[in-house]
Write an enzyme that holds these catalytic residues in place. Sequence first.
Site, PDB file in Angstrom:
ATOM      1  N   GLU A  11      -0.816   6.076  37.911  1.00 11.95           N
ATOM      2  CA  GLU A  11      -0.292   5.480  38.196  1.00 11.95           C
ATOM      3  C   GLU A  11       1.127   5.609  37.391  1.00 11.95           C
ATOM      4  O   GLU A  11       1.889   5.916  38.154  1.00 11.95           O
ATOM      5  CB  GLU A  11      -0.331   4.046  38.717  1.00 11.95           C
ATOM      6  CG  GLU A  11       0.408   3.258  39.158  1.00 11.95           C
ATOM      7  CD  GLU A  11       1.699   2.195  38.039  1.00 11.95           C
ATOM      8  OE1 GLU A  11       2.374   2.535  38.185  1.00 11.95           O
ATOM      9  OE2 GLU A  11       1.192   2.528  36.743  1.00 11.95           O
ATOM     10  N   GLU A  12       1.082   6.220  36.500  1.00 10.33           N
ATOM     11  CA  GLU A  12       2.022   6.305  35.336  1.00 10.33           C
ATOM     12  C   GLU A  12       2.815   7.178  35.525  1.00 10.33           C
ATOM     13  O   GLU A  12       4.237   7.185  35.449  1.00 10.33           O
ATOM     14  CB  GLU A  12       1.890   6.112  33.753  1.00 10.33           C
ATOM     15  CG  GLU A  12       1.132   5.067  33.397  1.00 10.33           C
ATOM     16  CD  GLU A  12       1.494   3.920  33.089  1.00 10.33           C
ATOM     17  OE1 GLU A  12       2.728   4.035  33.843  1.00 10.33           O
ATOM     18  OE2 GLU A  12       1.359   3.023  32.803  1.00 10.33           O
ATOM     19  N   ASP A  37      -4.995   4.788  33.695  1.00 16.64           N
ATOM     20  CA  ASP A  37      -4.101   5.316  33.199  1.00 16.64           C
ATOM     21  C   ASP A  37      -3.976   5.188  32.132  1.00 16.64           C
ATOM     22  O   ASP A  37      -3.642   3.317  32.529  1.00 16.64           O
ATOM     23  CB  ASP A  37      -3.592   7.217  33.761  1.00 16.64           C
ATOM     24  CG  ASP A  37      -2.666   5.715  34.678  1.00 16.64           C
ATOM     25  OD1 ASP A  37      -2.804   5.386  35.154  1.00 16.64           O
ATOM     26  OD2 ASP A  37      -1.849   6.728  34.899  1.00 16.64           O
ATOM     27  N   HIS A  62       4.657  -0.709  28.534  1.00 19.74           N
ATOM     28  CA  HIS A  62       5.321   0.168  27.653  1.00 19.74           C
ATOM     29  C   HIS A  62       5.506   0.176  26.444  1.00 19.74           C
ATOM     30  O   HIS A  62       6.342   0.687  25.811  1.00 19.74           O
ATOM     31  CB  HIS A  62       6.519   0.572  28.627  1.00 19.74           C
ATOM     32  CG  HIS A  62       6.047   1.379  29.784  1.00 19.74           C
ATOM     33  ND1 HIS A  62       6.589   2.649  30.906  1.00 19.74           N
ATOM     34  CD2 HIS A  62       5.065   1.326  31.447  1.00 19.74           C
ATOM     35  CE1 HIS A  62       6.274   2.678  31.512  1.00 19.74           C
ATOM     36  NE2 HIS A  62       4.422   1.297  31.994  1.00 19.74           N
TER      37      HIS A  62
END
Lengths: 414, 414, 414, 414
Positions: free
Chosen positions: B145-146, B78, B386
């Site tokens: 996962e985020e 993701d 990020h």
Amino acid sequence: MDEVFRRLDDIREDLTALYKDLHAHPELSFQEHRTAAEVARRLEALGLEVTSGVGRTGVVGVLRNGTGPTVLLRADFDALPVLEQTGLDYASTQRATAADGSDVPVMHACGHDMHVTSLLGALDLLIAARSRWSGTVVAVFQPAEEIGAGARAMLDDGFLERFPRPDVCLGQHVFPFQSGFVGMMSGPSMSAADSVKITMFGRGGHGSQPQNAIDPVVMASATVMRLQTVVSREVSGDDTAVVTVGSIRAGTKENIIPDQAELLVNIRSFDERVRERVLAAVRRIVRAEAIASGAEREPEFEQLTRFPLLVNDPDATSRTTGALRAALGDHAVLDLPPAMASEDVGLFGSAAGVPTCYWFFGGTEPGRFQRALAEDRVAQEVPANHSPGFAPEIEPTLTTGVKALTAATLEWLA
Amino acid sequence: MDEVFRRLDDIREDLTALYKDLHAHPELSFQEHRTAAEVARRLEALGLEVTSGVGRTGVVGVLRNGTGPTVLLRADFDALPVLEQTGLDYASTQRATAADGSDVPVMHACGHDMHVTSLLGALDLLIAARSRWSGTVVAVFQPAEEIGAGARAMLDDGFLERFPRPDVCLGQHVFPFQSGFVGMMSGPSMSAADSVKITMFGRGGHGSQPQNAIDPVVMASATVMRLQTVVSREVSGDDTAVVTVGSIRAGTKENIIPDQAELLVNIRSFDERVRERVLAAVRRIVRAEAIASGAEREPEFEQLTRFPLLVNDPDATSRTTGALRAALGDHAVLDLPPAMASEDVGLFGSAAGVPTCYWFFGGTEPGRFQRALAEDRVAQEVPANHSPGFAPEIEPTLTTGVKALTAATLEWLA
Amino acid sequence: MDEVFRRLDDIREDLTALYKDLHAHPELSFQEHRTAAEVARRLEALGLEVTSGVGRTGVVGVLRNGTGPTVLLRADFDALPVLEQTGLDYASTQRATAADGSDVPVMHACGHDMHVTSLLGALDLLIAARSRWSGTVVAVFQPAEEIGAGARAMLDDGFLERFPRPDVCLGQHVFPFQSGFVGMMSGPSMSAADSVKITMFGRGGHGSQPQNAIDPVVMASATVMRLQTVVSREVSGDDTAVVTVGSIRAGTKENIIPDQAELLVNIRSFDERVRERVLAAVRRIVRAEAIASGAEREPEFEQLTRFPLLVNDPDATSRTTGALRAALGDHAVLDLPPAMASEDVGLFGSAAGVPTCYWFFGGTEPGRFQRALAEDRVAQEVPANHSPGFAPEIEPTLTTGVKALTAATLEWLA
Amino acid sequence: MDEVFRRLDDIREDLTALYKDLHAHPELSFQEHRTAAEVARRLEALGLEVTSGVGRTGVVGVLRNGTGPTVLLRADFDALPVLEQTGLDYASTQRATAADGSDVPVMHACGHDMHVTSLLGALDLLIAARSRWSGTVVAVFQPAEEIGAGARAMLDDGFLERFPRPDVCLGQHVFPFQSGFVGMMSGPSMSAADSVKITMFGRGGHGSQPQNAIDPVVMASATVMRLQTVVSREVSGDDTAVVTVGSIRAGTKENIIPDQAELLVNIRSFDERVRERVLAAVRRIVRAEAIASGAEREPEFEQLTRFPLLVNDPDATSRTTGALRAALGDHAVLDLPPAMASEDVGLFGSAAGVPTCYWFFGGTEPGRFQRALAEDRVAQEVPANHSPGFAPEIEPTLTTGVKALTAATLEWLA
């Protein structure tokens, strides 16, 4: 005076309809185009000299009636971005575009519709009674009181030069106490209010690595705690000040340290010296807390609004109070302590160097108010100005407002 | 091993194209439909048994090659609601609707596209070298996962029952250090992370009358200051914890005291006992500060996400490290300290009761990294995961990722 | 080695008597006259070259035994202003005049009496075994470790020039773990510690008139809260620092606002870079909070004590550890994590540019320690250094201390 | 009246000598034995009925003069633990043992010596003028006003039953404004004052291991910061309260976390409802901050002193003011706002259910006061009560005090 007041019976129905129409069509500050047009139309119908567009949307009507003093009567006419929840059949369903571009509901949540209606009613009575007085009445319908900008805008638009210079400034505000009563304040009467937007700058970063960031959430929180000391430590018990941080905002994610925080601060005071000390303390604390955090950029201060302290001239207030006692009965005229609320009406008198007398008139249905008082629940049960449930009980509020303005004016011109 | 790796030359061009395509088409957590379809298509082309829709959007490929142990290889796929600012010609311009309904930009700002590409490459090499090993490879392409939800979702969807039970779980994450290198961590390796939304309730009121309100701005600010003491006073110098209030929000107007405040808090720890003490301290402090303010309603806590502590099994890590040293050269394998970052990969091994070994591989162009290092400006100059500028240098990152996964798998199956 | 240790049986009774005598006659830092005299007397009796008055009250004994390296063995010998509550029949009842002139109780609450006894015992064994080694031993009996001043004083008194320059510095400290065991630490092993007295200046006044005062109680309290953010926000989770405000004092009367406040702050760190950042942050915050209060005078900082970071040389530690394992048994040698405690022993090695190896030896009666461990109540049940109940169990503590020092020395000189 | 006052010329020298003697021999609360004996001796000499030992050290003199109302005249006579720094030749050099056993200097730093002298003078004048009035005067010489305990002690000792019940209570206090003037306050005139000692309990420990302690320094500091919100958020701008933490004390060493902290808090208010809200808020905050720290033991609150609100009866004050204007001249009688200072004189009137009128008389040399006023430096230049430099200028202070008491008494009895 009873004779003068009798005319009210002829126009009460029309005034009530006007009030309901204004209430149903509130307009935001400096957007009062419909209201201004209706006011101007009615002033012309009454035979006054009418000037529109004074200070953007303000309207001034001049009523000349021979030699004598000049009395300024002021009503403000803007509304608020509040969603009305009164349940009234004439409740507002209006929306508008706010200054920041957002779509907001609009409501006469501060009773300015009642101010306008009362002033138009008083002008009608004064015209009907013109043989009883001589002098000049300057009727000021002011925009943008809610943002503290309308009086300043009208003055900056040449108000004092373009219209007869007043000898006294009178006005009134509807307030959540028993309808049928008026409340007088003398000396410092309504607080100065300064609203400031403060932006504090940190350095953003990942939430797991605060050592690489400068955390503006902590910086702003420490500032809020320190700001409590302004009132607790720097204002004498003999003086009065309120410092409220109405909003704190920083960040959007739990694991991202944001790069800035915003505080919206409102400061109330009743004395210029106190006001200056408080404002200086706020700035000092904000700057020091930024230093304490190691901020790399100075905080920014933006003055959002500034309301002056309203000082009612003791002599003018004493004289006006006497007139209202005579007109409404001693029992209906209350002495009130200074109000922790703000107004820009005082700017007219300050600019002209003449006395101001500004009073409150009650808007709460008498039975409701008495019950709340008996239960010591006035704060809980009686909707206050700016709340979604605030709306004056039309009568006897309207009658009281018209009579009070008329009687006060006659005191100065009869 | 060089022979095994030679196959990479045949597929590097295709993998690179795949990587760029994935990078240009990022998808938010649990919305990875396009990515999942592409992965499934390729797994089928490679001849694996493919199951899609595991844990909503996850894909599992099983590669059976005779008797022997089962190795789980995991890649997450993701992306994030970040506006890409890399300037790459394959940069994302995608937008999507986030879980809260808002329209957001999407970017592979955490390198999961590189994880997918590396795993697909490794599977290709393993198939080409199938004569050299025997056993089973379970390739897990994990969603979400985020938000710490994908591994849990796959396990809740019967993962352990539906697919061969692993003997060891392997995986890797691209990180902002020199491309061409891998970094190994042993024992507690990536922090547990708990995200909590806290709502504190005051009582609204007019900014001039704090005595009739319960000020949530002060309540929340006092809480933020007190929360600093959790790490400073309740966590031993020998232990590690980070408590970040990433967001504080209360009120919208300077002269209205709002009725509630919201804090978003992120908590990192490396030890369950520390984690529990910190979480308990946060709750204790929040509740006590509400009491200190005289709040009439208890604060509310909502767990937003929870990432478990990732513990790399020391023996499995030692064995895997040996294999990577042999395959990539001693110089290319670093010992790293535990990372203050979080992952849900460990849930597979915990659920199965088998060891996990998860490592980092560098993504930063070597020259850029060396210059930043020399100037002691790595934190400033090298975009971290990020961030809008994060994108692995395709080579030698991709080659390293493929080789590392292949070599580690062969260690367990050869 | 067993043969070397056999000599201990001959002197144990004497050493025990010495230990009890030292324990019963503790002396404050730089007042260790009786202790120094006894040490000097015994060193002379052993045949060493003895120099007293090094660094005010320190004693140095040199034992030459042919060519070879020089090993520095260090024992500190000052006591603490603590009222002993061990109930031992050799407990201290001594009192002394502290540096600030006050009369205080004195106690060997940190076990330095055991350090002295162990070193004298080891010297005896080394002399008895002089045929087994060659080189030089420099026995350092250091004053004023408790205030971080003794090692500095001896070095400033020409220690390196006046005595044989060491090739390695060894030493040991008794600690509240199981007697009979030693604990080794490698690399950064004992924290740097800085103690700072901070005086913040307000303006006094009557408690009813805070507006005429600058309240140092608020200033200091805000500072304490802000200081919590140093560890919580400015120290990485990977690093270690502790900032403790051990004392805050301001004012004496409830209705008098005092004119200053005093904070005593203790700062621990394991890395010079972290130490400097923390110290700078403390100063920055203190200064900023004074500004936030509108203080008219800058805060004052006085460094009370400064202990350096103790770094055990990894190679020297590895070598010494091997020797201790051989001498005491593998089971009796523990690997310990860095200790959040401080020592100035490291200054000798730093000044000479040679490695240091400093270890702990247990002082707690084995049964007591095991019971506390089983109940997870070590912190509660085992008196720690500096507490009124701290006293090493004489045996096997003394035997272990003598053996460890002897074995370590022989490792370097045999 | 001039005739009545003429008698003052005969006794001024004696009164001045008495004043200097009292000033040079101050005594602490409930230790006023010498003063009480001198007072009793003089009252007897004047022919009053004298009772000593009322409320421990108080003295009551009754002067009966036919039928008529009863007027209570009150002077307090205790001194303070302050080291006199006036430089006067009759300055105090006395020391005494305070309630806590410490040896302290003693000074008449609050002018009670002037109160005693003035009352004795007024009694002399009233006796000399006894043909001009009829009724009863009860002269109350009260101990222990400084600790808020003397009036309560006298009442608890049967004051109302043992002596003629008053119809009005009069008294006066010397204050740092221009000598020769008196200042009248009507309604709530002097604040209620509550002094509370708060002990907060943590858990001690080593400064390097906060995780094993509960830090009372942080607990107390957070409490001080939170206490600022009582005034800033819970007291209306229309009301008055002051909350001062005059002392905070915890710990003695920088590296020892202490086990408790002590706060001394002084609370001033002018309204019982505000007082109760403030006291409740203080207790709520202290308890909550202990909870926030995880304290294992509830904080303890000890009320040190409690001064009631002094309410001057408006009618009695108006009547007394008229008398003082007539006696001293209109110009010499000031209207003062309520004073943020406290007194227990009001307990006599409250207990008897009769009006109180208590006023201030100036003690500052006129030239000094005028200069300070002109420079807006009164707060800085004029020593206030309780300061080491406070001492009334004997004349015209004494004359004014005698005249004021005499005139006020005659108003009620003539």
